[in-house]
Design a protein around this motif. Structure first.
Motif, short mmCIF file in Angstrom:
data_model
loop_
_atom_site.label_atom_id
_atom_site.label_comp_id
_atom_site.label_asym_id
_atom_site.label_seq_id
_atom_site.Cartn_x
_atom_site.Cartn_y
_atom_site.Cartn_z
N LEU A 239 0.83 -1.20 0.00
CA LEU A 239 0.00 0.00 0.00
C LEU A 239 0.87 1.25 0.00
O LEU A 239 0.62 2.20 -0.76
CB LEU A 239 -0.93 0.00 1.22
CG LEU A 239 -1.82 1.22 1.38
CD1 LEU A 239 -2.80 1.35 0.23
CD2 LEU A 239 -2.58 1.15 2.72
N GLY A 240 1.90 1.25 0.84
CA GLY A 240 2.79 2.41 0.89
C GLY A 240 3.53 2.64 -0.41
O GLY A 240 3.64 3.78 -0.89
N ALA A 241 4.02 1.55 -1.00
CA ALA A 241 4.75 1.70 -2.26
C ALA A 241 3.83 2.17 -3.38
O ALA A 241 4.20 3.03 -4.20
CB ALA A 241 5.38 0.35 -2.64
N THR A 242 2.61 1.66 -3.40
CA THR A 242 1.66 2.07 -4.44
C THR A 242 1.23 3.52 -4.23
O THR A 242 1.07 4.27 -5.20
CB THR A 242 0.44 1.13 -4.44
OG1 THR A 242 0.89 -0.22 -4.59
CG2 THR A 242 -0.50 1.47 -5.57
N ALA A 243 1.04 3.92 -2.97
CA ALA A 243 0.68 5.31 -2.69
C ALA A 243 1.77 6.26 -3.15
O ALA A 243 1.49 7.33 -3.72
CB ALA A 243 0.43 5.49 -1.19
#
Length: 491
Positions: A239-243
């Motif tokens: 989620l963090g990488a995609t955000a």
């Protein structure tokens, strides 16, 4: 116009245990929108006749979110039969019985997939008259993903899950992206033949490819060159990488649209933010929710705006603001805190260490320093002196303060609500205003100043303060000197 031959099924039933969260996975936020919200928007851009969301885990929360974002979406409940194949099956059951078009299957945790890519998938599916057309992607490390196996001519042969792949097949870096376009007839027929004879006891959607091929159907896999488009979210690291990637794309688009972003690495802009040309965004700025910034404004550094409206040419520096309106050419900050329902008029000023809440400042009104303005209406051109507060709470209820136009409120004033102060009023420093003040009056708390000379020498003898006062010429009062001399002589 709706595509009358298109239905979309969105899979949103999974628990998402790897998120380790009380929040359902598809409701975690990306760019200010739940993951499922991104998928719903992409689906809507394709203009399908029907969209179905298949739900199960935390059903009420997920359905409430879907209904608020896309009220027309149909809801289908996955039963106790596990697996993506069963999820699509119950999704198909939610469609009208006479629907005989194409069905696109999406996952509720794949937020970056865009409508352009899906339109290419649908067009290819229809032009080639496929029974199944699926998206694939090329990963440097495909570990854990199902592989797309192709024949000697390069055409689709099969999908092989990682755990079932041979050593040679595991060298394939083309993976199944989990995005499908089916002929609804082929999909229904294939799903009816799929069993749960596997280690997980699930009904796999990927097994439809084998059934369709065995029955002589046509299958094609088309690759996407950007693997982020099909990146699924399984845990918070993903989620963090995609955000981060999603934000990078938003920033690039705004810069291409004429916005200056000084430091993209420290700037965050949500999906629903709108920004005018020639806005300058300085480092450490976050623009959240439905914030709108008019042209020529300067935002930052170190500023967070949530659901705010900023007018043309305004400057907002080192400020935290939520649900507030900042007028054209207004100046906010540094170190200002605008709580909900703060409205700052054109050319207004909210300065250093000032907090506002549920208040309106008129055109050109100023609150420059160290003040609290809550539940108040401040007229055009009025200036609130440093240290002024509106005492709006009596312990049970909030009350309003109204200050007229072109008033000059002195430093360190307390305006005790409910109170109305008229146009053109002046007030003295340190005044507590407890009753209404008529227009043009001077409000004062009359308390004559009294100086007690020699107090420091008498009451704080031997201290640095007493020594400094004595060096500056201070002395004890005459009566104290007489008493002191009498004690020294023994008289």
């Amino acid at each position: 116009m709706n595509d009358s031959n298109l239905a979309i099924i969105i899979l949103a039933a999974g628990q998402g245990t790897r998120m380790k969260s009380k929040t359902p996975k598809v409701l975690h936020s990306l760019g200010g929108i739940p993951l499922i919200g991104h998928v719903l928007r992409t689906a809507a851009a394709l203009d399908p006749t029907h969209t179905v969301a298949v739900v199960r885990h935390e059903r009420t929360k997920v359905v409430d979110a879907i209904s608020s974002l896309a009220p027309d979406v149909l809801i289908a409940d996955q039963d106790d039969v596990p697996g993506t194949g069963r999820a699509v099956e119950v999704g198909l059951d939610a469609l009208p019985g006479d629907f005989d078009g194409d069905v696109v299957v999406l996952s509720g945790d794949v937020p970056l997939l865009d409508s352009v890519t899906l339109r290419r998938l649908i067009d290819t599916h229809r032009e080639q008259q496929d029974d199944l057309t699926l998206l694939s992607a090329f990963y440097d490390d495909p570990t854990g993903f199902g592989r797309i196996v192709r024949g000697a001519s390069g055409s689709f042969d099969s999908i092989v899950e990682h755990k079932d792949a041979t050593d040679d097949q595991r060298l394939i870096n083309e993976i199944n992206a989990g995005v499908y376009a089916f002929s609804v007839r082929a999909c229904r027929t294939a799903l009816a033949q799929i069993e749960q004879a596997n280690a997980q006891g699930e009904k796999y959607l990927t097994d439809t490819a084998e059934v369709i091929k065995r029955d002589g159907g046509r299958i094609e896999a088309i690759g996407v060159t950007d693997p982020w488009l099909v990146q699924g979210i399984n845990d918070r690291a993903q989620l963090g990488a995609t955000a981060r990637e999603y934000n990078r794309r938003i920033l690039i688009q705004w810069m291409r649209d004429g916005v200056t972003i000084v430091d993209p690495d420290t700037t965050i802009i949500d999906a629903d933010v709108t920004i005018g040309q020639d806005v300058e965004i300085l480092p450490g700025t976050q623009l959240r929710g439905a914030t709108t910034i008019a042209e020529d404004a300067v935002i930052g550094p170190d500023t967070t705006l949530v659901d705010c409206e900023v007018g043309q040419g305004a400057t907002v520096k080192r400020t935290d603001a939520t649900l507030s309106v900042i007028g054209a050419n207004a100046t906010i900050g540094p170190w200002s805190y605008l709580r909900p329902n703060s409205v700052i008029g054109e050319g207004g000023k909210v300065g250093t260490f000032v907090e506002t809440k549920n208040s309106t400042l008129g055109k050109g009104a100023k609150v420059p320093h160290l003040a609290y303005v809550g539940d108040a209406e401040i007229g055009d051109g009025t200036n609130l002196g440093a240290g002024t507060i509106t005492a709006n709470y009596d312990g049970q209820n909030k009350h309003r303060t109204v200050v007229g136009r072109w008033a000059k409120i002195g430093s360190d004033n307390v305006l005790v609500a409910p109170v109305t102060i008229g146009d053109g009023v002046y007030s003295g420093a340190g005044t507590s205003i407890r009753k209404d003040v008529p227009a043009g009056a001077l409000a004062l708390n009359v308390a004559p100043q009294r100086n007690i000379e020699g107090w420091t020498l008498k009451n704080r003898p031997g201290t640095p303060a007493a020594e400094a006062a004595e060096a500056a010429g201070a002395s004890l009062p005459a009566e104290d000197k007489t008493a002191e001399e009498s004690a020294a002589t023994g008289e």
